[in-house]
Design a protein around this motif. Structure first.
Motif, PDB file in Angstrom:
ATOM      1  N   LEU A   1     -12.507 -13.127   8.096  1.00  0.00           N
ATOM      2  CA  LEU A   1     -11.568 -11.997   8.511  1.00  0.00           C
ATOM      3  C   LEU A   1     -10.381 -13.026   9.392  1.00  0.00           C
TER       4      LEU A   1
ATOM      5  N   TYR B   1      -8.630  -6.198  17.682  1.00  0.00           N
ATOM      6  CA  TYR B   1     -10.166  -6.508  17.256  1.00  0.00           C
ATOM      7  C   TYR B   1     -10.513  -7.467  18.372  1.00  0.00           C
TER       8      TYR B   1
ATOM      9  N   ASP C   1     -17.910 -12.054  11.089  1.00  0.00           N
ATOM     10  CA  ASP C   1     -17.328 -12.482   9.760  1.00  0.00           C
ATOM     11  C   ASP C   1     -16.156 -13.204   9.692  1.00  0.00           C
TER      12      ASP C   1
ATOM     13  N   GLU D   1      -4.891  -7.686   5.553  1.00  0.00           N
ATOM     14  CA  GLU D   1      -4.998  -6.681   4.668  1.00  0.00           C
ATOM     15  C   GLU D   1      -5.673  -5.621   5.160  1.00  0.00           C
ATOM     16  N   ARG D   2      -6.819  -5.933   5.805  1.00  0.00           N
ATOM     17  CA  ARG D   2      -7.844  -4.854   6.507  1.00  0.00           C
ATOM     18  C   ARG D   2      -7.054  -4.102   7.391  1.00  0.00           C
TER      19      ARG D   2
ATOM     20  N   ARG E   1       0.880  -1.293   0.005  1.00  0.00           N
ATOM     21  CA  ARG E   1      -0.039  -0.115   0.077  1.00  0.00           C
ATOM     22  C   ARG E   1       0.896   1.340  -0.056  1.00  0.00           C
TER      23      ARG E   1
ATOM     24  N   ARG F   1      -4.584  -1.689   5.792  1.00  0.00           N
ATOM     25  CA  ARG F   1      -5.585  -0.746   5.176  1.00  0.00           C
ATOM     26  C   ARG F   1      -6.098   0.330   6.151  1.00  0.00           C
ATOM     27  N   LEU F   2      -6.327   0.018   7.329  1.00  0.00           N
ATOM     28  CA  LEU F   2      -6.526   0.705   8.500  1.00  0.00           C
ATOM     29  C   LEU F   2      -5.281   1.801   8.922  1.00  0.00           C
TER      30      LEU F   2
ATOM     31  N   VAL G   1     -12.434  -2.160  11.327  1.00  0.00           N
ATOM     32  CA  VAL G   1     -12.427  -3.028  10.161  1.00  0.00           C
ATOM     33  C   VAL G   1     -12.717  -4.432  10.405  1.00  0.00           C
ATOM     34  N   PHE G   2     -12.970  -4.937  11.739  1.00  0.00           N
ATOM     35  CA  PHE G   2     -13.184  -6.154  12.013  1.00  0.00           C
ATOM     36  C   PHE G   2     -14.611  -6.381  12.552  1.00  0.00           C
TER      37      PHE G   2
ATOM     38  N   ILE H   1      -7.008 -11.728   4.434  1.00  0.00           N
ATOM     39  CA  ILE H   1      -8.018 -10.684   4.305  1.00  0.00           C
ATOM     40  C   ILE H   1      -8.107  -9.756   5.474  1.00  0.00           C
ATOM     41  N   GLY H   2      -7.786 -10.610   6.675  1.00  0.00           N
ATOM     42  CA  GLY H   2      -7.936  -9.702   7.755  1.00  0.00           C
ATOM     43  C   GLY H   2      -6.548  -8.986   8.115  1.00  0.00           C
TER      44      GLY H   2
END
Length: 216
Positions: free
Chosen positions: A188, A141, A185, A202-203, A50, A206-207, A180-181, A199-200
């Motif tokens: 994640l 999270y 789900d 990456e989240r 990123r 992203r945060l 974001v968690f 995926i988690g």
């Protein structure tokens, strides 16, 4: 057998990462940060993609803020590291080894005081700030394993104390991974319903990424 499993986990988690020459961002902390490293999909891997700049990673599973030997101690992970930005987390392993969820006041107090000014976490952050680094602390999270349990109260208290710490210094940012968690789900989370899936991770990256401002 348990020791062999732990050593194998540490070896696999350590593969392929370190601090590249000239890295301006370094990730430290525990297994939340280190997870998926062997697949090239850890938080640091995703953050590097990123940001478009090399990101070091010294995080390890089982690492503690107050305990742990060598790199299993988070302050030790950062010994000799020089970076503009340090991204890190920690405290869960201290709490899990030092208390149960119904009686964690003493351990939590040693990690960080109610006003966010004292304890092992503020001391670590202060050392990093004194070295010239800006700090992004990533608060935990809620995982499916612990959602709705009595452990939630301890982690809400930790989050409130971390927020008070961050408010004391404009060079310290706090991000909340709960933003974001969603514990319902399962995409994640890894199969253990505790650590992040790819995926988690990456989240999380992203945060964190918008908090990091790199001047060219």
């Amino acid at each position: 057998m348990r020791i062999l499993i732990l050593l194998s986990l540490l070896f696999l988690s350590a593969c392929g990462r370190g601090v590249p020459d000239g890295a301006r961002v370094v990730v430290a902390g525990d297994s939340v940060m280190a997870w998926n490293r062997s697949a090239g999909a850890s938080v640091a891997d995703a953050l590097e993609a990123r940001l478009g700049t090399p990101v070091g990673d010294v995080s390890l599973p089982l690492a503690e803020v107050m305990g742990g030997v060598g790199p299993l101690n988070i302050p030790n992970q950062l010994g000799g590291v020089s970076a503009e930005w340090v991204v890190l987390n920690g405290g869960a392993n201290d709490l899990s080894t030092g208390c149960d969820c119904t009686d964690c006041d003493a351990v939590l107090g040693r990690l960080i005081s109610e006003d966010g000014a004292q304890g092992a976490i503020p001391a670590l952050v202060a050392d990093l700030r004194q070295s010239g680094a800006r700090v992004v602390w990533a608060d935990y999270y809620t995982s499916p394993r612990y959602a709705g349990t009595e452990c939630s109260a301890t982690y809400r208290d930790l989050a409130a104390r971390l927020a008070r710490m961050a408010a004391r210094d404009p060079g310290v940012s706090l991000v909340d991974m709960d933003d974001v968690f969603d514990p319902s789900d399962l995409s994640l989370f890894a199969g253990d319903r505790l650590h992040p899936s790819k995926i988690g991770s990456e989240r999380i990256a992203r945060l964190i990424a918008p908090e990091i401002q790199l001047t060219r």
